[in-house]
Design a protein around this motif. Structure first.
Motif, PDB file in Angstrom:
ATOM      1  N   THR A   1      34.992  26.743  36.558  1.00 36.40           N
ATOM      2  CA  THR A   1      34.214  25.578  37.492  1.00 36.40           C
ATOM      3  C   THR A   1      33.693  25.425  37.422  1.00 36.40           C
ATOM      4  O   THR A   1      33.718  23.792  36.240  1.00 36.40           O
ATOM      5  N   GLY A   2      32.520  25.667  35.578  1.00 38.21           N
ATOM      6  CA  GLY A   2      32.310  25.256  33.805  1.00 38.21           C
ATOM      7  C   GLY A   2      30.570  25.064  34.621  1.00 38.21           C
ATOM      8  O   GLY A   2      29.753  24.318  34.173  1.00 38.21           O
ATOM      9  N   ILE A   3      30.729  26.165  35.420  1.00 37.25           N
ATOM     10  CA  ILE A   3      29.206  26.201  36.649  1.00 37.25           C
ATOM     11  C   ILE A   3      27.938  26.905  34.724  1.00 37.25           C
ATOM     12  O   ILE A   3      28.262  27.994  34.365  1.00 37.25           O
ATOM     13  N   ARG A   4      27.215  26.198  34.421  1.00 35.52           N
ATOM     14  CA  ARG A   4      26.365  26.685  33.739  1.00 35.52           C
ATOM     15  C   ARG A   4      25.266  27.415  34.562  1.00 35.52           C
ATOM     16  O   ARG A   4      24.101  26.926  35.237  1.00 35.52           O
ATOM     17  N   GLY A   5      25.341  28.836  34.602  1.00 35.90           N
ATOM     18  CA  GLY A   5      24.033  29.874  35.339  1.00 35.90           C
ATOM     19  C   GLY A   5      25.093  31.276  35.397  1.00 35.90           C
ATOM     20  O   GLY A   5      25.466  31.150  34.971  1.00 35.90           O
ATOM     21  N   GLN A   6      24.218  32.207  35.803  1.00 37.45           N
ATOM     22  CA  GLN A   6      24.518  33.561  36.005  1.00 37.45           C
ATOM     23  C   GLN A   6      24.328  33.980  37.793  1.00 37.45           C
ATOM     24  O   GLN A   6      23.868  33.318  38.013  1.00 37.45           O
ATOM     25  N   VAL A   7      25.027  34.602  38.210  1.00 38.50           N
ATOM     26  CA  VAL A   7      25.092  35.433  39.328  1.00 38.50           C
ATOM     27  C   VAL A   7      24.126  36.962  39.447  1.00 38.50           C
ATOM     28  O   VAL A   7      24.625  37.562  38.577  1.00 38.50           O
ATOM     29  N   VAL A   8      23.304  36.792  40.723  1.00 34.18           N
ATOM     30  CA  VAL A   8      23.592  37.116  40.277  1.00 34.18           C
ATOM     31  C   VAL A   8      23.279  38.339  42.078  1.00 34.18           C
ATOM     32  O   VAL A   8      24.172  37.438  42.881  1.00 34.18           O
ATOM     33  N   GLY A   9      23.431  39.842  42.833  1.00 34.26           N
ATOM     34  CA  GLY A   9      24.033  39.994  43.542  1.00 34.26           C
ATOM     35  C   GLY A   9      22.900  40.273  44.941  1.00 34.26           C
ATOM     36  O   GLY A   9      21.735  41.802  44.445  1.00 34.26           O
ATOM     37  N   SER A  10      22.713  41.374  45.582  1.00 32.83           N
ATOM     38  CA  SER A  10      21.981  41.643  46.946  1.00 32.83           C
ATOM     39  C   SER A  10      21.930  42.576  47.268  1.00 32.83           C
ATOM     40  O   SER A  10      24.079  43.086  47.605  1.00 32.83           O
ATOM     41  N   PRO A  11      21.656  43.746  47.795  1.00 34.34           N
ATOM     42  CA  PRO A  11      22.243  45.008  48.838  1.00 34.34           C
ATOM     43  C   PRO A  11      23.335  45.060  49.773  1.00 34.34           C
ATOM     44  O   PRO A  11      23.417  44.009  50.157  1.00 34.34           O
ATOM     45  N   THR A  12      23.865  45.881  49.493  1.00 33.96           N
ATOM     46  CA  THR A  12      25.081  45.831  51.047  1.00 33.96           C
ATOM     47  C   THR A  12      25.154  47.420  51.314  1.00 33.96           C
ATOM     48  O   THR A  12      25.052  47.993  50.768  1.00 33.96           O
ATOM     49  N   ALA A  13      25.057  47.021  52.420  1.00 28.32           N
ATOM     50  CA  ALA A  13      25.477  48.500  52.595  1.00 28.32           C
ATOM     51  C   ALA A  13      26.874  49.691  52.089  1.00 28.32           C
ATOM     52  O   ALA A  13      27.674  49.158  52.339  1.00 28.32           O
ATOM     53  N   ALA A  14      26.132  50.919  52.151  1.00 28.26           N
ATOM     54  CA  ALA A  14      26.557  51.822  51.400  1.00 28.26           C
ATOM     55  C   ALA A  14      28.671  51.872  51.871  1.00 28.26           C
ATOM     56  O   ALA A  14      29.335  52.198  51.184  1.00 28.26           O
ATOM     57  N   TYR A  15      28.216  52.212  53.288  1.00 27.37           N
ATOM     58  CA  TYR A  15      30.075  51.947  53.986  1.00 27.37           C
ATOM     59  C   TYR A  15      30.812  51.049  54.063  1.00 27.37           C
ATOM     60  O   TYR A  15      32.197  51.200  53.159  1.00 27.37           O
ATOM     61  N   PHE A  16      30.454  49.205  53.360  1.00 23.46           N
ATOM     62  CA  PHE A  16      31.043  48.445  53.319  1.00 23.46           C
ATOM     63  C   PHE A  16      31.472  48.605  51.970  1.00 23.46           C
ATOM     64  O   PHE A  16      32.338  47.634  51.539  1.00 23.46           O
ATOM     65  N   TRP A  17      30.811  49.037  50.745  1.00 25.67           N
ATOM     66  CA  TRP A  17      31.057  48.831  49.340  1.00 25.67           C
ATOM     67  C   TRP A  17      32.342  49.370  48.928  1.00 25.67           C
ATOM     68  O   TRP A  17      32.664  48.682  48.541  1.00 25.67           O
ATOM     69  N   PRO A  18      33.063  50.490  48.927  1.00 22.98           N
ATOM     70  CA  PRO A  18      34.421  50.433  48.807  1.00 22.98           C
ATOM     71  C   PRO A  18      35.206  49.490  48.758  1.00 22.98           C
ATOM     72  O   PRO A  18      35.708  49.229  48.349  1.00 22.98           O
ATOM     73  N   THR A  19      35.655  49.364  50.252  1.00 25.70           N
ATOM     74  CA  THR A  19      36.384  48.078  50.579  1.00 25.70           C
ATOM     75  C   THR A  19      36.106  46.857  49.860  1.00 25.70           C
ATOM     76  O   THR A  19      37.251  46.366  49.486  1.00 25.70           O
ATOM     77  N   ALA A  20      34.917  46.947  50.346  1.00 27.95           N
ATOM     78  CA  ALA A  20      34.467  45.351  49.822  1.00 27.95           C
ATOM     79  C   ALA A  20      34.993  45.305  48.268  1.00 27.95           C
ATOM     80  O   ALA A  20      35.481  44.080  47.454  1.00 27.95           O
ATOM     81  N   THR A  21      34.703  46.499  47.461  1.00 29.81           N
ATOM     82  CA  THR A  21      34.956  46.574  46.199  1.00 29.81           C
ATOM     83  C   THR A  21      36.970  46.673  46.218  1.00 29.81           C
ATOM     84  O   THR A  21      37.269  45.654  44.261  1.00 29.81           O
ATOM     85  N   ILE A  22      37.288  46.621  46.599  1.00 27.42           N
ATOM     86  CA  ILE A  22      38.777  47.118  46.491  1.00 27.42           C
ATOM     87  C   ILE A  22      39.521  45.652  46.831  1.00 27.42           C
ATOM     88  O   ILE A  22      40.037  45.728  45.934  1.00 27.42           O
ATOM     89  N   ARG A  23      38.659  44.914  47.707  1.00 25.63           N
ATOM     90  CA  ARG A  23      39.557  43.394  47.919  1.00 25.63           C
ATOM     91  C   ARG A  23      38.534  43.172  46.771  1.00 25.63           C
ATOM     92  O   ARG A  23      39.595  41.690  46.056  1.00 25.63           O
ATOM     93  N   GLU A  24      37.507  42.767  45.955  1.00 24.80           N
ATOM     94  CA  GLU A  24      37.001  41.739  44.927  1.00 24.80           C
ATOM     95  C   GLU A  24      38.246  42.558  43.672  1.00 24.80           C
ATOM     96  O   GLU A  24      39.096  40.622  42.974  1.00 24.80           O
ATOM     97  N   PHE A  25      38.289  43.824  43.137  1.00 23.62           N
ATOM     98  CA  PHE A  25      39.195  43.472  42.604  1.00 23.62           C
ATOM     99  C   PHE A  25      40.798  42.868  42.601  1.00 23.62           C
ATOM    100  O   PHE A  25      41.296  42.752  42.331  1.00 23.62           O
ATOM    101  N   THR A  26      41.475  43.850  43.724  1.00 26.48           N
ATOM    102  CA  THR A  26      42.410  42.967  44.243  1.00 26.48           C
ATOM    103  C   THR A  26      42.960  42.001  44.191  1.00 26.48           C
ATOM    104  O   THR A  26      43.567  40.819  43.179  1.00 26.48           O
ATOM    105  N   ALA A  27      41.343  40.517  44.284  1.00 31.03           N
ATOM    106  CA  ALA A  27      41.499  39.213  44.038  1.00 31.03           C
ATOM    107  C   ALA A  27      41.701  38.312  42.713  1.00 31.03           C
ATOM    108  O   ALA A  27      41.868  38.067  42.138  1.00 31.03           O
ATOM    109  N   VAL A  28      40.779  39.816  41.834  1.00 25.33           N
ATOM    110  CA  VAL A  28      40.600  39.647  40.341  1.00 25.33           C
ATOM    111  C   VAL A  28      42.246  39.883  39.707  1.00 25.33           C
ATOM    112  O   VAL A  28      42.723  38.822  38.051  1.00 25.33           O
ATOM    113  N   LEU A  29      43.136  40.568  40.546  1.00 26.22           N
ATOM    114  CA  LEU A  29      44.333  41.028  39.953  1.00 26.22           C
ATOM    115  C   LEU A  29      44.866  39.561  40.067  1.00 26.22           C
ATOM    116  O   LEU A  29      46.023  39.422  39.513  1.00 26.22           O
TER     117      LEU A  29
END
Length: 339
Positions: free
Chosen positions: A281-309
């Motif tokens: 998008t051309g934004i000048r800046g970095q991204v930081v993350g906030s904590p997520t419930a442990a049980y939610f992380w695996p599915t969310a990470t797979i979804r993010e990886f799929t989106a990157v693919l």
């Protein structure tokens, strides 16, 4: 020591590229290749040593790999059941279960190919194994680099803190996932203010069809109710996707200060993909993350990886096609050899 030269060279390239631009998926791939080359060099050195201990370590690594696949499959299966129980049976929430079933299917195909050894099964085994190895390499590279990216320090100065929205509960209430982003944004804003800055906090999120108010307004109210100064908040209330969050927030920042710097806040599983989108998008800046419930992380990470693919679909489709062609060649070679 020359056997480690490719790994060292790749790691040097990785460091240079990260110093120039952190927000590239190619950084993750190069880091993954460096680690893979280092591991391969170590195993080769163990095997070449000819000692019993060296060969024992090599076999132990293979055993650990097989055990790791078994444990990972079980964990994904259990996480999938937990996601369905806590979040419902939406297609997204089934990703962990689907990943576990895919691993079992690939293992079954490889075992069948080794046992049967007909030309067809050899070709299928080569293709399935190649695709599994390629996707596993990309996924591990993605997870490892995303972990590193999420721990980079926030720059000393920034003019804006942008909080990416997500869905509301009951049409107007900030859910725990979004509250976590807002809490992290509040902390980042306070840290920047202590360093002498006066950043503006932008809450970004439009109104969905099942929402009573725009997400940005609910987010701002949530912050104000917890003591955040109302005059330091600006609302971006048109966006409905991450891409729009970033584009519309960029327009606000550029209009007020063309040479702005910003920090974007989202959840940790989403930080790296948001950084890739911010770069496009051309934004000048970095991204930081906030904590997520442990049980939610695996599915969310797979979804993010799929989106990157999907974001790099042409490159991935070409490589996957080459792997499938490799399976066809293996079938052809086996067929002719048998004949």
């Amino acid at each position: 020591m020359l056997v480690y030269a490719p790994a060292a060279l790749l790691f040097l390239v990785f460091c240079v590229r990260v110093a120039r631009e952190r927000r590239k998926f190619s950084n993750a791939v190069i880091l993954g290749l460096a680690v893979l080359c280092a591991l391969a060099a170590w195993v080769i050195q163990l095997v070449r040593s000819g000692s019993a201990s060296g060969q024992a370590v090599a076999w132990a690594l293979l055993g650990l790999g097989a055990l790791g696949i078994l444990v990972l499959t079980c964990l994904l299966f259990l996480n999938g059941l937990q996601m369905v129980r806590k979040e419902g049976r939406s297609p997204t929430n089934l990703l962990s279960l689907l990943a576990a079933l895919c691993i079992l299917a690939v293992v079954a195909l490889l075992i069948t190919a080794v046992v049967v050894r007909t030309p067809l099964w050899v070709g299928v085994g080569v293709a399935a194994g190649g695709l599994a190895a390629y996707l596993s390499f990309l996924f591990l590279s993605f997870v490892f680099y995303a972990f590193l990216y999420g721990r980079l320090r926030v720059r000393r100065k920034a003019d804006y803190v942008v909080v990416l929205g997500s869905g509301l509960v009951g049409g107007s209430t900030v859910p725990p996932l979004l509250a976590s982003r807002l809490t992290r944004a509040h902390a980042v804003h306070a840290g920047l203010a202590k360093r002498g800055g006066s950043p503006v906090l932008i809450t970004s999120g439009g109104q969905g069809p099942d929402e009573d108010v725009p997400e940005s307004h609910a987010m701002a109210d949530h912050l104000i109710a917890r003591g955040f100064p109302a005059d330091q908040i600006e609302r971006e209330d048109r966006s409905t996707t991450t891409d729009e969050n970033l584009r519309f927030s960029k327009a606000i920042m550029e209009k007020a200060k063309p040479d702005y710097r910003c920090v974007i806040v989202t959840n940790n599983y989403h930080a790296f993909r948001a950084a890739l989108t911010a770069r496009r998008t051309g934004i000048r800046g970095q991204v930081v993350g906030s904590p997520t419930a442990a049980y939610f992380w695996p599915t969310a990470t797979i979804r993010e990886f799929t989106a990157v693919l999907v974001a790099y679909k042409r490159t991935n489709a070409a490589i996957c096609l080459l792997i499938v062609l490799g399976g066809v060649l293996a079938w052809w070679a086996r067929q002719n050899g048998a004949g």
